[in-house]
Design a protein around this motif. Structure first.
Motif, PDB file in Angstrom:
ATOM      1  N   VAL A 131       0.856  -1.176   0.000  1.00  0.00           N
ATOM      2  CA  VAL A 131       0.000   0.000   0.000  1.00  0.00           C
ATOM      3  C   VAL A 131       0.895   1.229   0.000  1.00  0.00           C
ATOM      4  O   VAL A 131       1.646   1.458   0.933  1.00  0.00           O
ATOM      5  CB  VAL A 131      -0.921   0.020   1.238  1.00  0.00           C
ATOM      6  N   ALA A 132       0.823   1.990  -1.046  1.00  0.00           N
ATOM      7  CA  ALA A 132       1.682   3.176  -1.179  1.00  0.00           C
ATOM      8  C   ALA A 132       0.900   4.395  -0.708  1.00  0.00           C
ATOM      9  O   ALA A 132       0.153   5.013  -1.464  1.00  0.00           O
ATOM     10  CB  ALA A 132       2.142   3.349  -2.619  1.00  0.00           C
ATOM     11  N   GLU A 133       1.056   4.707   0.580  1.00  0.00           N
ATOM     12  CA  GLU A 133       0.268   5.781   1.176  1.00  0.00           C
ATOM     13  C   GLU A 133       0.787   7.147   0.721  1.00  0.00           C
ATOM     14  O   GLU A 133       1.977   7.353   0.583  1.00  0.00           O
ATOM     15  CB  GLU A 133       0.352   5.689   2.694  1.00  0.00           C
ATOM     16  N   GLY A 134      -0.131   8.046   0.485  1.00  0.00           N
ATOM     17  CA  GLY A 134       0.247   9.449   0.314  1.00  0.00           C
ATOM     18  C   GLY A 134       0.167   9.984  -1.089  1.00  0.00           C
ATOM     19  O   GLY A 134       0.202  11.208  -1.282  1.00  0.00           O
ATOM     20  N   ASN A 135       0.068   9.145  -2.095  1.00  0.00           N
ATOM     21  CA  ASN A 135       0.003   9.644  -3.466  1.00  0.00           C
ATOM     22  C   ASN A 135      -1.449   9.955  -3.799  1.00  0.00           C
ATOM     23  O   ASN A 135      -2.145   9.207  -4.483  1.00  0.00           O
ATOM     24  CB  ASN A 135       0.579   8.609  -4.425  1.00  0.00           C
ATOM     25  N   LEU A 136      -1.925  11.085  -3.307  1.00  0.00           N
ATOM     26  CA  LEU A 136      -3.334  11.421  -3.434  1.00  0.00           C
ATOM     27  C   LEU A 136      -3.740  11.735  -4.860  1.00  0.00           C
ATOM     28  O   LEU A 136      -4.867  11.488  -5.260  1.00  0.00           O
ATOM     29  CB  LEU A 136      -3.669  12.601  -2.515  1.00  0.00           C
ATOM     30  N   HIS A 157      -6.737  10.016  -6.685  1.00  0.00           N
ATOM     31  CA  HIS A 157      -7.854  10.780  -7.236  1.00  0.00           C
ATOM     32  C   HIS A 157      -8.109  10.420  -8.690  1.00  0.00           C
ATOM     33  O   HIS A 157      -9.256  10.280  -9.137  1.00  0.00           O
ATOM     34  CB  HIS A 157      -7.578  12.282  -7.090  1.00  0.00           C
ATOM     35  N   ALA A 158      -6.988  10.252  -9.453  1.00  0.00           N
ATOM     36  CA  ALA A 158      -7.129   9.898 -10.866  1.00  0.00           C
ATOM     37  C   ALA A 158      -7.791   8.530 -11.008  1.00  0.00           C
ATOM     38  O   ALA A 158      -8.674   8.316 -11.855  1.00  0.00           O
ATOM     39  CB  ALA A 158      -5.756   9.903 -11.543  1.00  0.00           C
ATOM     40  N   ALA A 159      -7.384   7.577 -10.160  1.00  0.00           N
ATOM     41  CA  ALA A 159      -7.965   6.233 -10.219  1.00  0.00           C
ATOM     42  C   ALA A 159      -9.448   6.281  -9.828  1.00  0.00           C
ATOM     43  O   ALA A 159     -10.287   5.570 -10.401  1.00  0.00           O
ATOM     44  CB  ALA A 159      -7.200   5.297  -9.281  1.00  0.00           C
ATOM     45  N   PHE A 160      -9.767   7.135  -8.847  1.00  0.00           N
ATOM     46  CA  PHE A 160     -11.150   7.294  -8.415  1.00  0.00           C
ATOM     47  C   PHE A 160     -12.025   7.798  -9.566  1.00  0.00           C
ATOM     48  O   PHE A 160     -13.125   7.278  -9.821  1.00  0.00           O
ATOM     49  CB  PHE A 160     -11.206   8.271  -7.237  1.00  0.00           C
ATOM     50  N   ILE A 161     -11.507   8.825 -10.291  1.00  0.00           N
ATOM     51  CA  ILE A 161     -12.259   9.385 -11.424  1.00  0.00           C
ATOM     52  C   ILE A 161     -12.479   8.325 -12.491  1.00  0.00           C
ATOM     53  O   ILE A 161     -13.581   8.170 -13.049  1.00  0.00           O
ATOM     54  CB  ILE A 161     -11.541  10.605 -12.023  1.00  0.00           C
ATOM     55  N   GLN A 162     -11.440   7.553 -12.780  1.00  0.00           N
ATOM     56  CA  GLN A 162     -11.553   6.508 -13.801  1.00  0.00           C
ATOM     57  C   GLN A 162     -12.549   5.422 -13.367  1.00  0.00           C
ATOM     58  O   GLN A 162     -13.332   4.912 -14.173  1.00  0.00           O
ATOM     59  CB  GLN A 162     -10.188   5.877 -14.067  1.00  0.00           C
ATOM     60  N   ALA A 163     -12.515   5.070 -12.076  1.00  0.00           N
ATOM     61  CA  ALA A 163     -13.440   4.058 -11.570  1.00  0.00           C
ATOM     62  C   ALA A 163     -14.880   4.511 -11.741  1.00  0.00           C
ATOM     63  O   ALA A 163     -15.752   3.738 -12.187  1.00  0.00           O
ATOM     64  CB  ALA A 163     -13.151   3.772 -10.100  1.00  0.00           C
ATOM     65  N   ALA A 181     -13.612  -1.096 -13.595  1.00  0.00           N
ATOM     66  CA  ALA A 181     -13.875  -0.156 -12.515  1.00  0.00           C
ATOM     67  C   ALA A 181     -13.397  -0.709 -11.180  1.00  0.00           C
ATOM     68  O   ALA A 181     -12.816   0.016 -10.363  1.00  0.00           O
ATOM     69  CB  ALA A 181     -15.370   0.156 -12.444  1.00  0.00           C
ATOM     70  N   ASP A 182     -13.613  -2.020 -10.964  1.00  0.00           N
ATOM     71  CA  ASP A 182     -13.151  -2.638  -9.720  1.00  0.00           C
ATOM     72  C   ASP A 182     -11.648  -2.487  -9.550  1.00  0.00           C
ATOM     73  O   ASP A 182     -11.142  -2.222  -8.456  1.00  0.00           O
ATOM     74  CB  ASP A 182     -13.536  -4.123  -9.702  1.00  0.00           C
ATOM     75  N   SER A 183     -10.911  -2.663 -10.645  1.00  0.00           N
ATOM     76  CA  SER A 183      -9.453  -2.528 -10.589  1.00  0.00           C
ATOM     77  C   SER A 183      -9.054  -1.116 -10.195  1.00  0.00           C
ATOM     78  O   SER A 183      -8.140  -0.895  -9.387  1.00  0.00           O
ATOM     79  CB  SER A 183      -8.843  -2.878 -11.960  1.00  0.00           C
ATOM     80  N   MET A 184      -9.779  -0.130 -10.732  1.00  0.00           N
ATOM     81  CA  MET A 184      -9.459   1.261 -10.408  1.00  0.00           C
ATOM     82  C   MET A 184      -9.801   1.592  -8.960  1.00  0.00           C
ATOM     83  O   MET A 184      -9.103   2.355  -8.300  1.00  0.00           O
ATOM     84  CB  MET A 184     -10.208   2.189 -11.359  1.00  0.00           C
ATOM     85  N   TRP A 185     -10.897   1.005  -8.444  1.00  0.00           N
ATOM     86  CA  TRP A 185     -11.222   1.237  -7.043  1.00  0.00           C
ATOM     87  C   TRP A 185     -10.103   0.701  -6.150  1.00  0.00           C
ATOM     88  O   TRP A 185      -9.707   1.355  -5.181  1.00  0.00           O
ATOM     89  CB  TRP A 185     -12.530   0.542  -6.668  1.00  0.00           C
ATOM     90  N   MET A 186      -9.599  -0.458  -6.471  1.00  0.00           N
ATOM     91  CA  MET A 186      -8.508  -1.048  -5.696  1.00  0.00           C
ATOM     92  C   MET A 186      -7.262  -0.173  -5.761  1.00  0.00           C
ATOM     93  O   MET A 186      -6.574   0.044  -4.759  1.00  0.00           O
ATOM     94  CB  MET A 186      -8.186  -2.448  -6.214  1.00  0.00           C
ATOM     95  N   LEU A 187      -6.967   0.360  -6.949  1.00  0.00           N
ATOM     96  CA  LEU A 187      -5.780   1.190  -7.137  1.00  0.00           C
ATOM     97  C   LEU A 187      -5.921   2.503  -6.365  1.00  0.00           C
ATOM     98  O   LEU A 187      -4.976   2.964  -5.704  1.00  0.00           O
ATOM     99  CB  LEU A 187      -5.578   1.480  -8.625  1.00  0.00           C
ATOM    100  N   ALA A 188      -7.112   3.099  -6.411  1.00  0.00           N
ATOM    101  CA  ALA A 188      -7.340   4.354  -5.692  1.00  0.00           C
ATOM    102  C   ALA A 188      -7.157   4.145  -4.189  1.00  0.00           C
ATOM    103  O   ALA A 188      -6.555   4.975  -3.507  1.00  0.00           O
ATOM    104  CB  ALA A 188      -8.751   4.866  -5.985  1.00  0.00           C
ATOM    105  N   TRP A 189      -7.714   3.021  -3.681  1.00  0.00           N
ATOM    106  CA  TRP A 189      -7.564   2.751  -2.245  1.00  0.00           C
ATOM    107  C   TRP A 189      -6.113   2.478  -1.875  1.00  0.00           C
ATOM    108  O   TRP A 189      -5.645   2.858  -0.799  1.00  0.00           O
ATOM    109  CB  TRP A 189      -8.435   1.546  -1.882  1.00  0.00           C
ATOM    110  N   ARG A 190      -5.341   1.878  -2.789  1.00  0.00           N
ATOM    111  CA  ARG A 190      -3.927   1.582  -2.528  1.00  0.00           C
ATOM    112  C   ARG A 190      -3.148   2.865  -2.253  1.00  0.00           C
ATOM    113  O   ARG A 190      -2.268   2.899  -1.389  1.00  0.00           O
ATOM    114  CB  ARG A 190      -3.324   0.841  -3.720  1.00  0.00           C
TER     115      ARG A 190
END
Length: 631
Positions: A46-51, A55-61, A73-82
């Motif tokens: 989990v790479a914390e701090g790269n907001l 945010h970009a992954a959230f928009i794509q999801a 979309a599921d993949s992007m949600w996981m990436l955004a949370w990471r």
């Protein structure tokens, strides 16, 4: 898709690796808590701090979900949370994804951490927590989060309420389940499956008033008459008869459920005068135009009971084959038609209706048919039918396959009752023939001997019934009357004494018992005290009726008792209240009237009454003696 699977696998491995870390105690006591992220070097991947990346992954999801690309979309949600694991929204989103793919323990761990993060608390988050605690088998926390979710949704989420109801069923919280069903049912337009479950719950909790309200709301919402009929049924059970009648008064159509409501409403008249019940039925039929067969049936039966024969005939004749839901109604209509046909002096038609009743009952109406044949003076046919039925039931044996002793006892009792019913019918037909002989051949000694023989044969059948059923009070009453007719007075009176002192007297028409016994004592006047005792019994018969409602036959008995006591004017006053037209051909009434007038010195009235008596009973000694002295 491959990225989502890889992220899931990595996430699961990471959380499993963390399982050796010390667990932090939480207010909800969750299993295997995920350690807090801050400063936790073991929380790998989990790479914390790269907001910005998050945010970009959230928009794509969001965009992919809108376009229906769910896997991407599921993949992007996981990436955004990471890249933003401290986001409450993203953490719950991933927990929900894990829950959806069956990774319950991973979802639970993520959701427990997410639940302590800052951010907006939503209905779906509370719902997720509720489902996760439910899967973990922690009931208190499950309830807590379901309630939070429902409160947040203002109880407008139908699926959420239904899920909560399933939980409540599992933990058997019936009181809360009733509350939730009350909220859920209007949203489902009172779907039958839920409605049935709520009805069962309320019945089990004995909340009858709530049942009434439930069916009332269901009827108002759906317009379905069966709901109204169920409401009326519960009202009847609660004896809320005024409300039952008010609802029945609104019925103006002729649907099946309208018939049910009318029949239920009739139960509210069970203790009312027949005139009031008849008035209700006539209003529904004639004024409101309700034409259901059940109403027509009850209307015809009551009209027959009240002497409105012509109208009763029309209603019963028109409905006896339409009562397909309950063939016993059709059979009873035919029996009433048979009785009315006898009244119209049409014995052939009467027997035909008796045969039709038997047919409607699939052969179970042969007792009535045999008596109808006897009433029609078709004695040989009646005896042949009864002989065949007695033969059948005397040879009856239970099936060998029946091994249960309790069931066997019930079956044998029913068979014995069948046999006894035909024995009693045989006695009835014998009496019908005896009465006919006595009426038409009173001066023929041979014929009268035959009548006596018929009565003695009837007695044998009754004795056989009593031998098997010593408590049969109805048979004892028939025996007592027959013994009196056989002039075996002491035996008759002994039987009457047994009957009037019996705790089973209530099974009989007690007024008839008191009147018959009392009148016999008055008429015979054998020894001192008989008149007083007889009059007391007749007065007991009269006390069974409301003032002015007693049958004229019992009034006649009392008048005769007053005459025996020398109270001639009281006797006459009572006789004058009797409907003379109904008794114009009755020899006992005319004998009493003539004797009372004679005792008072009313010669003209006495002569008139005695002359009428001689037309019915030629050679009456009292009439001849009085008229001879007045020439």
């Amino acid at each position: 898709m491959r990225l989502f699977a890889a992220l899931c696998a990595a996430l699961c491995a990471t959380i499993v690796a963390c399982s050796s870390a010390p667990a932090k105690k939480n207010v909800d006591a969750a299993p295997a808590e995920v350690p807090e992220l801050a400063g936790n070097s073991e929380y790998q991947g989990v790479a914390e701090g790269n907001l910005d990346t998050a945010h970009a992954a959230f928009i794509q999801a969001m965009d992919m979900e809108m376009r229906g690309l769910q896997h991407e979309a599921d993949s992007m949600w996981m990436l955004a949370w990471r890249y933003d694991p401290r986001s409450r929204f993203l953490s719950f989103k991933v927990a929900q994804k894990m829950l959806a793919v069956g990774a319950d323990s991973v979802a639970f761990s993520i959701a427990k951490v997410a639940n302590n993060l800052k951010g907006k608390k939503t209905v779906s988050q509370f719902e997720t927590m509720a489902h996760l605690y439910l899967k973990a088998g922690i009931a208190d926390s499950t309830r807590k989060y379901f309630v939070l979710a429902l409160d947040s949704s203002k109880y407008q989420d139908m699926k959420l309420m239904y899920d909560y109801s399933l939980f409540l069923e599992a933990v058997q919280d019936k009181k809360e389940l009733v509350r939730i069903y009350d909220l859920l049912l209007p949203q489902t337009n009172y779907i039958q499956s839920l409605l049935g479950r709520q009805v069962n719950l309320l019945a089990e909790l004995r909340r009858d008033s709530a049942l009434v309200d439930l069916f009332g709301r269901a009827h108002e919402a759906t317009g379905q008459k069966d709901k109204l009929a169920k409401m009326v049924q519960v009202l009847v059970m609660q004896k809320r008869f005024a409300e039952v009648r008010a609802i029945a008064d609104t019925i103006t159509s002729s649907l099946d459920d309208d018939a049910v409501i009318i029949e239920l409403a009739l139960l509210s008249y069970a203790n009312s005068p027949k005139e009031e019940t008849l008035k209700f039925l006539k209003k529904k039929y004639y004024t409101d135009g309700v034409r259901v067969p059940e109403l027509q049936y009850h209307l015809g039966i009551l009209e027959h009971m009240e002497g409105e024969v012509d109208s009763a005939w029309v209603h019963l004749e028109g409905v006896h084959l339409k009562l397909s839901r309950d063939r016993t109604y059709g059979a009873q209509a035919c029996r009433n038609l048979s009785a009315m046909a006898f009244g119209k002096n049409n014995p052939e038609l009467a027997v035909m209706y008796a045969q039709r009743a038997d047919s409607l009952l699939s052969g179970e109406g042969k007792v009535f048919l045999a008596i109808a044949l006897g009433t029609a003076k078709k004695y040989e046919k009646a005896y042949a039918l009864l002989d065949s039925m007695l033969e059948v039931w005397s040879r009856w044996r239970p099936m060998e396959a029946i091994a249960d002793s309790a069931q066997m006892a019930v079956i044998k009792a029913r068979a014995a009752a069948k046999y006894q019913s035909f024995q009693r019918a045989y006695a009835d037909v014998l009496l019908l023939e005896a009465v006919n002989v006595e009426k038409h051949f009173a001066k023929d000694s041979l014929k009268m001997a035959k009548a006596r023989e018929l009565r003695m044969k009837a007695e044998l059948f009754w004795e056989s019934v009593i031998a098997e059923d010593s408590l049969n009070i109805q048979v004892r009453y028939e025996m007592a009357m027959n013994l009196e007719r056989l002039n075996r007075i002491d035996e008759s009176f002994a039987m009457f004494e047994y009957i009037v002192k019996s705790p089973l007297l209530g099974e009989l028409d007690s007024a008839s018992v008191f009147n018959y016994y009392g009148y016999t004592l008055l008429n015979l006047n054998r020894k001192p005290g008989d008149v007083e005792k007889g009059l007391a019994l007749v007065n007991r018969a009269l006390s069974s009726f409301a003032p002015g409602k007693a049958p004229d036959a019992i009034r006649d008995s009392k008048a005769w008792g007053l005459y025996r006591l020398g109270k001639y004017q009281e006797a006459l006053d009572l006789m004058l209240k009797i409907d003379a037209k109904m008794f114009d051909g009755d020899k006992d009434y005319l004998e009493h009237l003539a004797a009372i007038h004679a005792a008072l010195g009313n010669k003209t009235e006495a002569i008139k009454a005695y002359k009428k008596l001689l037309k019915i009973r030629p050679g009456d000694p009292d009439a001849l003696k009085y008229l001879k002295g007045k020439k």
